[in-house]
Design a protein around this motif. Structure first.
Motif, PDB file in Angstrom:
ATOM      1  N   LYS A   1       0.846  -1.206   0.000  1.00 14.00           N
ATOM      2  CA  LYS A   1       0.000   0.000   0.000  1.00 14.00           C
ATOM      3  C   LYS A   1       0.885   1.262   0.000  1.00 14.00           C
ATOM      4  N   MET A   2       1.928   1.245   0.809  1.00 14.94           N
ATOM      5  CA  MET A   2       2.839   2.397   0.863  1.00 14.94           C
ATOM      6  C   MET A   2       3.506   2.607  -0.490  1.00 14.94           C
ATOM      7  N   HIS A   3       3.823   1.513  -1.147  1.00 13.83           N
ATOM      8  CA  HIS A   3       4.416   1.593  -2.483  1.00 13.83           C
ATOM      9  C   HIS A   3       3.467   2.295  -3.455  1.00 13.83           C
ATOM     10  N   GLN A   4       2.191   1.945  -3.374  1.00 14.68           N
ATOM     11  CA  GLN A   4       1.196   2.592  -4.251  1.00 14.68           C
ATOM     12  C   GLN A   4       1.078   4.091  -3.929  1.00 14.68           C
ATOM     13  N   ILE A   5       1.062   4.403  -2.641  1.00 12.55           N
ATOM     14  CA  ILE A   5       0.954   5.817  -2.239  1.00 12.55           C
ATOM     15  C   ILE A   5       2.189   6.583  -2.730  1.00 12.55           C
ATOM     16  N   ARG A   6       3.356   5.986  -2.545  1.00 10.27           N
ATOM     17  CA  ARG A   6       4.610   6.606  -2.977  1.00 10.27           C
ATOM     18  C   ARG A   6       4.564   6.920  -4.481  1.00 10.27           C
ATOM     19  N   GLU A   7       4.113   5.952  -5.268  1.00 13.10           N
ATOM     20  CA  GLU A   7       4.060   6.185  -6.716  1.00 13.10           C
ATOM     21  C   GLU A   7       3.063   7.296  -7.075  1.00 13.10           C
ATOM     22  N   ALA A   8       1.914   7.293  -6.381  1.00 16.75           N
ATOM     23  CA  ALA A   8       0.903   8.320  -6.654  1.00 16.75           C
ATOM     24  C   ALA A   8       1.435   9.717  -6.292  1.00 16.75           C
ATOM     25  N   ILE A   9       2.180   9.805  -5.200  1.00 19.74           N
ATOM     26  CA  ILE A   9       2.709  11.099  -4.750  1.00 19.74           C
ATOM     27  C   ILE A   9       3.807  11.586  -5.713  1.00 19.74           C
ATOM     28  N   PHE A  10       4.650  10.667  -6.173  1.00 22.20           N
ATOM     29  CA  PHE A  10       5.684  11.044  -7.151  1.00 22.20           C
ATOM     30  C   PHE A  10       5.069  11.481  -8.482  1.00 22.20           C
ATOM     31  N   GLU A  11       3.926  10.896  -8.828  1.00 21.17           N
ATOM     32  CA  GLU A  11       3.204  11.312 -10.041  1.00 21.17           C
ATOM     33  C   GLU A  11       2.666  12.737  -9.890  1.00 21.17           C
ATOM     34  N   LYS A  12       2.197  13.038  -8.679  1.00 23.30           N
ATOM     35  CA  LYS A  12       1.453  14.277  -8.434  1.00 23.30           C
ATOM     36  C   LYS A  12       2.338  15.481  -8.174  1.00 23.30           C
ATOM     37  N   TYR A  13       3.484  15.261  -7.521  1.00 29.46           N
ATOM     38  CA  TYR A  13       4.362  16.376  -7.126  1.00 29.46           C
ATOM     39  C   TYR A  13       5.758  16.192  -7.709  1.00 29.46           C
ATOM     40  N   PRO A  14       6.410  17.288  -8.096  1.00 29.84           N
ATOM     41  CA  PRO A  14       7.786  17.196  -8.622  1.00 29.84           C
ATOM     42  C   PRO A  14       8.797  17.054  -7.488  1.00 29.84           C
ATOM     43  N   LEU A  15       8.883  15.851  -6.945  1.00 31.72           N
ATOM     44  CA  LEU A  15       9.774  15.624  -5.800  1.00 31.72           C
ATOM     45  C   LEU A  15      11.126  15.098  -6.246  1.00 31.72           C
ATOM     46  N   ASN A  16      12.149  15.431  -5.491  1.00 30.74           N
ATOM     47  CA  ASN A  16      13.465  14.822  -5.690  1.00 30.74           C
ATOM     48  C   ASN A  16      13.616  13.566  -4.847  1.00 30.74           C
ATOM     49  N   CYS A  17      13.037  13.588  -3.644  1.00 31.96           N
ATOM     50  CA  CYS A  17      13.212  12.481  -2.702  1.00 31.96           C
ATOM     51  C   CYS A  17      11.980  12.316  -1.839  1.00 31.96           C
ATOM     52  N   MET A  18      11.772  11.096  -1.376  1.00 35.06           N
ATOM     53  CA  MET A  18      10.752  10.838  -0.353  1.00 35.06           C
ATOM     54  C   MET A  18      11.232   9.665   0.500  1.00 35.06           C
ATOM     55  N   HIS A  19      11.237   9.855   1.814  1.00 30.69           N
ATOM     56  CA  HIS A  19      11.659   8.798   2.733  1.00 30.69           C
ATOM     57  C   HIS A  19      10.614   8.665   3.821  1.00 30.69           C
ATOM     58  N   ILE A  20      10.243   7.438   4.113  1.00 27.60           N
ATOM     59  CA  ILE A  20       9.191   7.187   5.104  1.00 27.60           C
ATOM     60  C   ILE A  20       9.642   6.066   6.040  1.00 27.60           C
ATOM     61  N   TYR A  21       9.518   6.326   7.335  1.00 33.33           N
ATOM     62  CA  TYR A  21       9.853   5.313   8.340  1.00 33.33           C
ATOM     63  C   TYR A  21       8.769   5.283   9.402  1.00 33.33           C
ATOM     64  N   HIS A  22       8.373   4.072   9.776  1.00 33.64           N
ATOM     65  CA  HIS A  22       7.367   3.884  10.830  1.00 33.64           C
ATOM     66  C   HIS A  22       7.876   2.824  11.798  1.00 33.64           C
ATOM     67  N   SER A  23       7.680   3.083  13.081  1.00 36.40           N
ATOM     68  CA  SER A  23       8.128   2.121  14.092  1.00 36.40           C
ATOM     69  C   SER A  23       7.229   0.904  14.153  1.00 36.40           C
ATOM     70  N   LEU A  24       7.826  -0.232  14.512  1.00 37.40           N
ATOM     71  CA  LEU A  24       7.093  -1.413  14.986  1.00 37.40           C
ATOM     72  C   LEU A  24       7.621  -1.698  16.394  1.00 37.40           C
ATOM     73  N   GLY A  25       6.800  -2.404  17.184  1.00 35.97           N
ATOM     74  CA  GLY A  25       7.230  -2.685  18.557  1.00 35.97           C
ATOM     75  C   GLY A  25       6.978  -1.491  19.463  1.00 35.97           C
TER      76      GLY A  25
END
Lengths: 147, 90, 147, 90
Positions: free
Chosen positions: A68-92
């Motif tokens: 799902k995050m992969h799909q969101i990432r692709e949609a956001i890169f399509e929509k905005y002229p970004l150079n980079c996007m990094h996402i981190y979420h904790s587990l535990g």
């Protein structure tokens, strides 16, 4: 971008300021970037019926969340002229005052970076199968609900 | 024809792996069931709510083979179904 | 809030990732915070007529800028339920790839933090008497204009 | 009465400290002037544009005693006036 590799976003336990600094420092060689936007989620010491939250324990349906995050990432890169996007979420377990979410977007100009960051956070909260269990100081718990 | 097709489906033995998360994992354990009569996600919901009445009052979503179920979907053998309470990441 | 002290926002040279990490780390004891929003400006290696920007040299009408920033800060605290707001802007030389602006807002929930951060950046760029001189690799220069 | 008041104002000797920034600082140096006939920010603008014709084609703002000038404002003795090109911070 369809063949892009599905990236891992999950880290074990809290996301440290040093990790964030390192991530920022890595962008100094990317000299087309003019603006970075960061969002960080921090575990609040909420009081519920006289008891204080001591930590949140995160679990996820990891495979589905990453897809799902992969799909969101692709949609956001399509929509905005970004150079980079990094996402981190904790587990535990992440204690109060610690950071459990780190979203980092970069662009030549500030507006796409800021808008993309905000949209990623909204979508991530609504669409990713992740659950937070609020652990109170007396070791009882309740399940977090996003507002 | 419809009736006979339904009867035929009802006789299909299904192997369904059930996984659950968050609050729902507190009362539905990871399990494999071998069952007939469950041919789509709606019949699965009826089955699982009967087995675990606590689920009836809760908001939850299903994911069938890692796809979030938006509308009633046919289940093919074998299947993995995730039962997921509202998300609370971030 | 009228008697609040006018805070300094200016730092000499680039803002380092270590400084930002330190600023983030200081918030772990503020357990009412649930969301942090950060914007960072980074000096771009723009190409203008075949020449590349090597650095930006910042100057300011410091007293007026600090007074104006103080007014913006008070207006933003009036408008959004923030726990914290920190703003740093470079003076002097900042090389391409280095960070020249750091805006950091924190709130119990994400929306006020994100909106306040974005508004501070917009207002700071429009209202603060700060000037950036783009220094090219051949030591010629041109004056930056905000778009 | 207006005429005599204007004449009176015109005779007031003003001490104005001029500071400039950014691109404008490249041709207008920090200076103190001792001058009569400048009673408000509009007359100051005329004076400074005559002294430094390069200013005429440029966008700039004035700050009188650290207040950004939005409309024609009376100048009281002594005064500090900043001449500022468009801002480009951030």
């Amino acid at each position: 971008m369809g063949e892009k590799k599905v990236k891992n976003i999950f880290v074990n336990g809290a996301i440290t300021p040093a990790f964030i600094a390192d991530s920022i420092a890595k962008h100094s060689s990317k000299t087309a970037i003019g603006g970075h936007s960061i969002f960080m989620g921090q575990v609040r010491k909420d009081e519920i019926a006289g008891k204080f939250v001591a930590a949140i324990e995160y679990t996820a349906y990891e495979e589905l969340a990453l897809e799902k995050m992969h799909q969101i990432r692709e949609a956001i890169f399509e929509k905005y002229p970004l150079n980079c996007m990094h996402i981190y979420h904790s587990l535990g377990t992440v204690k109060t005052g610690e950071i459990c979410l780190f979203v980092f977007t970069s662009s030549a100009h500030r507006k796409p970076a800021i808008e993309a960051c905000s949209e990623v956070v909204d979508r991530l909260k609504a669409e990713l199968p992740i659950w937070g269990k609020e652990i109170f100081e007396d070791e009882t718990h309740q399940w977090k609900e996003n507002t | 024809m419809i009736a006979s097709s339904q009867i035929k489906n009802k006789n299909i033995q299904m192997e369904i792996e059930i996984i659950s998360f968050g609050q729902i994992a507190e009362f539905i354990e990871h399990q494999k069931i071998d069952i007939s009569g469950i041919t789509d996600t709606e019949t699965f919901k009826q089955y699982i709510e009967n087995q675990f009445p606590a689920l009836k009052g809760m908001k939850y979503k299903l994911a069938l083979n890692k796809n979030i179920v938006q509308e009633n979907t046919a289940i093919k053998n074998p299947a993995t179904i995730a039962i997921m309470p509202p998300f609370s990441g971030g």
